[in-house]
Design an enzyme around this catalytic site. Sequence first.
Site, PDB file in Angstrom:
ATOM      1  N   VAL A  14       0.830  -1.210   0.000  1.00  0.00           N
ATOM      2  CA  VAL A  14       0.000   0.000   0.000  1.00  0.00           C
ATOM      3  C   VAL A  14       0.864   1.261   0.000  1.00  0.00           C
ATOM      4  O   VAL A  14       0.626   2.200  -0.771  1.00  0.00           O
ATOM      5  CB  VAL A  14      -0.955  -0.023   1.223  1.00  0.00           C
ATOM      6  CG1 VAL A  14      -1.741   1.274   1.316  1.00  0.00           C
ATOM      7  CG2 VAL A  14      -1.898  -1.224   1.126  1.00  0.00           C
ATOM      8  N   LYS A 105      -6.995  -0.758   9.179  1.00  0.00           N
ATOM      9  CA  LYS A 105      -8.374  -0.944   9.704  1.00  0.00           C
ATOM     10  C   LYS A 105      -8.395  -1.531  11.102  1.00  0.00           C
ATOM     11  O   LYS A 105      -9.250  -1.179  11.918  1.00  0.00           O
ATOM     12  CB  LYS A 105      -9.205  -1.795   8.756  1.00  0.00           C
ATOM     13  CG  LYS A 105      -8.697  -3.196   8.542  1.00  0.00           C
ATOM     14  CD  LYS A 105      -8.534  -3.486   7.092  1.00  0.00           C
ATOM     15  CE  LYS A 105      -7.472  -4.533   6.894  1.00  0.00           C
ATOM     16  NZ  LYS A 105      -7.052  -4.682   5.525  1.00  0.00           N
ATOM     17  N   GLU A 190      -4.154 -11.186   3.930  1.00  0.00           N
ATOM     18  CA  GLU A 190      -3.408 -10.479   4.973  1.00  0.00           C
ATOM     19  C   GLU A 190      -2.185 -11.321   5.335  1.00  0.00           C
ATOM     20  O   GLU A 190      -2.091 -12.499   4.978  1.00  0.00           O
ATOM     21  CB  GLU A 190      -4.293 -10.312   6.224  1.00  0.00           C
ATOM     22  CG  GLU A 190      -5.501  -9.433   6.006  1.00  0.00           C
ATOM     23  CD  GLU A 190      -5.137  -7.980   5.722  1.00  0.00           C
ATOM     24  OE1 GLU A 190      -4.404  -7.384   6.513  1.00  0.00           O
ATOM     25  OE2 GLU A 190      -5.575  -7.448   4.689  1.00  0.00           O
ATOM     26  N   ASP A 201     -10.914  -9.459   9.331  1.00  0.00           N
ATOM     27  CA  ASP A 201     -10.702  -8.298   8.473  1.00  0.00           C
ATOM     28  C   ASP A 201     -12.050  -7.644   8.116  1.00  0.00           C
ATOM     29  O   ASP A 201     -12.210  -6.425   8.232  1.00  0.00           O
ATOM     30  CB  ASP A 201      -9.963  -8.761   7.195  1.00  0.00           C
ATOM     31  CG  ASP A 201      -9.769  -7.647   6.182  1.00  0.00           C
ATOM     32  OD1 ASP A 201      -8.814  -6.871   6.332  1.00  0.00           O
ATOM     33  OD2 ASP A 201     -10.584  -7.564   5.239  1.00  0.00           O
ATOM     34  N   LYS A 205     -13.668  -3.870   9.305  1.00  0.00           N
ATOM     35  CA  LYS A 205     -14.215  -2.904   8.338  1.00  0.00           C
ATOM     36  C   LYS A 205     -15.684  -2.611   8.655  1.00  0.00           C
ATOM     37  O   LYS A 205     -16.122  -1.459   8.592  1.00  0.00           O
ATOM     38  CB  LYS A 205     -14.088  -3.446   6.907  1.00  0.00           C
ATOM     39  CG  LYS A 205     -12.643  -3.574   6.427  1.00  0.00           C
ATOM     40  CD  LYS A 205     -12.585  -4.374   5.121  1.00  0.00           C
ATOM     41  CE  LYS A 205     -11.167  -4.602   4.637  1.00  0.00           C
ATOM     42  NZ  LYS A 205     -11.057  -5.614   3.585  1.00  0.00           N
ATOM     43  N   GLY A 302      -4.863  -4.026  -2.889  1.00  0.00           N
ATOM     44  CA  GLY A 302      -3.868  -3.845  -3.943  1.00  0.00           C
ATOM     45  C   GLY A 302      -3.182  -2.498  -3.819  1.00  0.00           C
ATOM     46  O   GLY A 302      -3.679  -1.589  -3.159  1.00  0.00           O
TER      47      GLY A 302
HETATM   48  N1  HSE Z   1      -6.902  -8.917   2.916  1.00  0.00           N
HETATM   49  C1  HSE Z   1      -7.812  -7.862   2.606  1.00  0.00           C
HETATM   50  C2  HSE Z   1      -8.833  -8.403   1.628  1.00  0.00           C
HETATM   51  C3  HSE Z   1      -7.056  -6.707   1.995  1.00  0.00           C
HETATM   52  O1  HSE Z   1      -8.673  -9.528   1.173  1.00  0.00           O
HETATM   53  O2  HSE Z   1      -9.804  -7.732   1.340  1.00  0.00           O
HETATM   54  C4  HSE Z   1      -7.760  -5.413   2.104  1.00  0.00           C
HETATM   55  O3  HSE Z   1      -8.231  -5.138   3.364  1.00  0.00           O
END
Ligand code: HSE
Length: 423
Positions: A14, A105, A190, A201, A205, A302
């Site tokens: 990133v 996040k 991740e 994850d 979010k 990405g």
């Molecule tokens: N590992 C996360 C995904 C990357 O697959 O969405 C972005 O948060």
Amino acid sequence: MKKVGVAILGLGVVGGGTYRILTDHAEFFRTTQHVDITVESVLEKNRERALALGVPAEKLAANIAEVVLDPDVNIIVECMGGVTDAKDYDLDALNAGKTVVTSNKELFCKYWHELERAAKQHNAGLFFGASCVGGVPVIRTLLDGLQSNEISSLVGVINGTTNYILTEMCERGIPYEAALAEAVARGYAEADPAADVEGYDAAYKLSILSSLAFHTKVPYSKVCREGITKVTAADIRNAHELGYTVKLLAVGKNTPAGIEVRVHPAFVAKGHPLASVGGSYNAVFITGDCVGDVMLYGKGAGDLPTGSAIVSDILYAATHTELHYATFKNTAAPAKDVKFVSDFESAYYLRMKVADEAGSLAKIAAVLSHGGISIERLMQRTDGDSAEVVLVTHVTHESAVANAVHKLTANGSAEVCSVLRVL
Ligand code: HSE
């Protein structure tokens, strides 16, 4: 022209994407945004990686203090990942009055209140548009595009790794392990793929997105979370036969009974817009009282997609003077009068194994009927002495299904192999 100096902490996927956009688009930003943005400092342990990306050696900082004390740095972009160091560094930056832009996040969902407190105290900006759904501008849309709406629900495919895995399982019929290995090889996952496949994850979010959508703190601990590791090839095949696809959904609802937040795999009818979100793509389907339904779709991870969200935050910070914070009292816990619903309502898919003999179905029907659960669809396959019974219920309560599964198992009427919610 206004000059803005940026520092980047962490030049991984990133951070690297962010660096590329800032350097490649510098002239474009001068022309379109009337702001001169320069990367003044980079903090990256892997010196070779930074030099390979074109960072001049003199811009490489030795430590966070050097970055924070640099008078040419106005905005600090943190893309380090992890929580401990990232939190310390972000607080150092905010305490020095620097604006922070983060894509982290986990850090943000757990310590948003602390970061916001420091930002307010030191008159600094705090931006997190890249923390959820990568390049898809869902945070900016909630803050600046849909603020006229009372939002009643937000349903999304917000983890690319699990969406890639489930799409491959659905479309190519490959097993879970093979699809996971491909997702890791493609760099979607991740550092620890458990964060993806166990739903952490997506839960981080969802905590952030629901807090923004419902104007109240929705702590991560309130998200009911279930990952995709128990979804089998048999479930995928049944989904297909019944006209569904399987997605890891993040569901946030604001109902008269309270707020409902959950992350779990679900059957999604093939006609639903979220069913067509394939591969590593993400989408969020939002319902507001004025606008109706809105769906945002794009790449959730990405280098350049997430870099796009970070650089948009940098440009927003550079071109706006007023500071924006949460629309609610941002504390570790939600306000006392906010209720959370864990016994939510949904339709369910059940897959079970039963003895292929007279009365087997009647026993299942009796347990479901006693629990007030109505069957919408039923399918059966026999295999020797046993049969696989697959059914989809009408909308019922989570607790009713849990009780029925417990009874079916306890009285030996069926071996319940899978329970999945249906959107
Ligand atoms: N590992 C996360 C995904 C990357 O697959 O969405 C972005 O948060």
